[in-house]
Write a protein that holds these residues in place. Structure first.
Motif, PDB file in Angstrom:
ATOM      1  N   GLY A  75       0.849  -1.185   0.000  1.00 55.57           N
ATOM      2  CA  GLY A  75       0.000   0.000   0.000  1.00 55.57           C
ATOM      3  C   GLY A  75       0.881   1.230   0.000  1.00 55.57           C
ATOM      4  O   GLY A  75       2.112   1.145  -0.073  1.00 55.57           O
ATOM      5  N   TYR A  76       0.275   2.409   0.116  1.00 52.69           N
ATOM      6  CA  TYR A  76       1.067   3.637   0.074  1.00 52.69           C
ATOM      7  C   TYR A  76       2.042   3.721   1.243  1.00 52.69           C
ATOM      8  O   TYR A  76       3.157   4.222   1.089  1.00 52.69           O
ATOM      9  N   ARG A  77       1.655   3.212   2.417  1.00 47.32           N
ATOM     10  CA  ARG A  77       2.499   3.379   3.598  1.00 47.32           C
ATOM     11  C   ARG A  77       3.712   2.452   3.615  1.00 47.32           C
ATOM     12  O   ARG A  77       4.765   2.816   4.145  1.00 47.32           O
ATOM     13  N   ASP A  78       3.580   1.252   3.035  1.00 44.76           N
ATOM     14  CA  ASP A  78       4.691   0.295   3.125  1.00 44.76           C
ATOM     15  C   ASP A  78       5.363   0.023   1.792  1.00 44.76           C
ATOM     16  O   ASP A  78       6.154  -0.907   1.664  1.00 44.76           O
ATOM     17  N   GLN A  79       5.100   0.829   0.767  1.00 44.64           N
ATOM     18  CA  GLN A  79       5.613   0.536  -0.569  1.00 44.64           C
ATOM     19  C   GLN A  79       7.137   0.531  -0.624  1.00 44.64           C
ATOM     20  O   GLN A  79       7.738  -0.292  -1.325  1.00 44.64           O
ATOM     21  N   GLN A 126       8.412  -2.760   0.941  1.00 43.69           N
ATOM     22  CA  GLN A 126       8.056  -3.912   0.114  1.00 43.69           C
ATOM     23  C   GLN A 126       8.857  -3.945  -1.185  1.00 43.69           C
ATOM     24  O   GLN A 126       9.252  -5.014  -1.659  1.00 43.69           O
ATOM     25  N   TYR A 153       5.967   6.088  -8.875  1.00 42.38           N
ATOM     26  CA  TYR A 153       6.118   4.706  -8.427  1.00 42.38           C
ATOM     27  C   TYR A 153       7.281   4.035  -9.160  1.00 42.38           C
ATOM     28  O   TYR A 153       8.066   3.290  -8.555  1.00 42.38           O
ATOM     29  N   ARG A 167      10.397   4.916  -7.533  1.00 41.38           N
ATOM     30  CA  ARG A 167      10.628   4.134  -6.303  1.00 41.38           C
ATOM     31  C   ARG A 167      11.175   2.743  -6.636  1.00 41.38           C
ATOM     32  O   ARG A 167      12.046   2.235  -5.930  1.00 41.38           O
ATOM     33  N   ARG A 209       1.953  12.673  -5.797  1.00 43.15           N
ATOM     34  CA  ARG A 209       2.359  13.325  -4.555  1.00 43.15           C
ATOM     35  C   ARG A 209       3.074  14.636  -4.873  1.00 43.15           C
ATOM     36  O   ARG A 209       3.575  14.825  -5.966  1.00 43.15           O
ATOM     37  N   TRP A 232      -6.869  11.164  -2.911  1.00 42.90           N
ATOM     38  CA  TRP A 232      -6.322  10.488  -1.741  1.00 42.90           C
ATOM     39  C   TRP A 232      -7.010  10.810  -0.425  1.00 42.90           C
ATOM     40  O   TRP A 232      -7.402   9.936   0.318  1.00 42.90           O
ATOM     41  N   ASP A 233      -7.143  12.092  -0.079  1.00 44.43           N
ATOM     42  CA  ASP A 233      -7.765  12.436   1.204  1.00 44.43           C
ATOM     43  C   ASP A 233      -8.368  13.824   1.104  1.00 44.43           C
ATOM     44  O   ASP A 233      -8.049  14.600   0.206  1.00 44.43           O
TER      45      ASP A 233
END
Length: 236
Positions: free
Chosen positions: A53-57, A60, A89, A92, A132, A159-160
């Motif tokens: 997900g976005y938090r653990d990319q 991972q 992405y 990353r 982002r 996103w939010d």
């Protein structure tokens, strides 16, 4: 080997054959949870799946990179096409691997929308806010695109609530910046799946609410004239 592929807009039927072959021969398949769900029927039982997900990319992708360097055939799956809204992405992935990686394009919701709405990319600009960082330069670019009398296909930022830039936010921003409130505007949701479409003006779009799975088309006021010869019996 490590390669990044575009999985298409959500319906597995839009996945390119070459990408399906890469998945069928993968030792490792990685991607965000929703994207893995799209291609899961094509992942071999022997393959290891790395979801994120976005938090653990970042963590991972470090795991995927380690398996790549250990000689595993790794496929990282992106939604749509990497080169439309996946470049952050991709950065990353390459940062985790320590080198540039190969990419395989896919069909995007923008291409499907162009087909549904009968607009040509020669006369249309694509802008994504699904990213982002500071959206301001991209917002200004959208204003300039419409001032230049081009169509615009736009992917919102969902996103939010703090930074979302959904179709109604986009319409309000454009109106505040002097764009014609009567421009024809369309919002399409869940393309290639449970599709819904909305048609109206830019002003009406500022009051229209839709889901996160949406994409927007703003048509220029005066379509570009055709450059082909006139039909028989019609003077140029």
């Amino acid at each position: 080997m490590i390669i990044c592929i575009g999985a298409g807009p959500g319906d597995i039927g839009y996945l390119p054959r070459r990408s399906a072959e890469l998945l069928a021969n993968a030792d490792v398949v990685a991607g965000f949870n929703a994207v893995i769900d799209v291609v899961r029927p094509l992942i071999p039982a022997t393959a290891e799946i790395v979801q994120m997900g976005y938090r653990d990319q970042v963590a991972q992708l470090d795991i995927v990179a380690a398996m790549h360097h250990a000689g595993k055939r790794c496929v990282v799956v992106f939604m749509g096409d990497i080169h439309f809204s996946g470049f952050q992405y991709l950065e990353r992935v390459e940062r985790a691997c320590g080198h540039p990686v190969e990419t395989m394009p896919g069909i995007t919701s923008a291409q499907v929308l162009a087909s549904r709405a009968k607009v040509c990319f020669d006369e249309t600009s694509f802008i994504t806010f699904h990213r982002r960082g500071d959206l301001t330069p991209f917002k200004r670019h959208l204003v300039h695109v419409l001032q230049d009398q081009r169509n615009a296909i736009v992917i919102p930022c969902p996103w939010d609530e703090a930074r979302s830039f959904m179709p109604w936010h986009i319409a309000a921003y454009l109106l505040e910046n002097g764009i014609d409130p009567e421009l024809k505007t369309e919002v399409w949701e869940n393309l290639t799946r449970n599709e819904a479409e909305w048609h109206g003006t830019l002003a009406e779009c500022a009051e229209h609410r839709c889901s996160d799975m949406s994409i927007m088309l703003i048509r220029c006021k005066t379509p570009m004239a055709s450059q082909i010869e006139p039909p028989p019996g019609v003077s140029a």
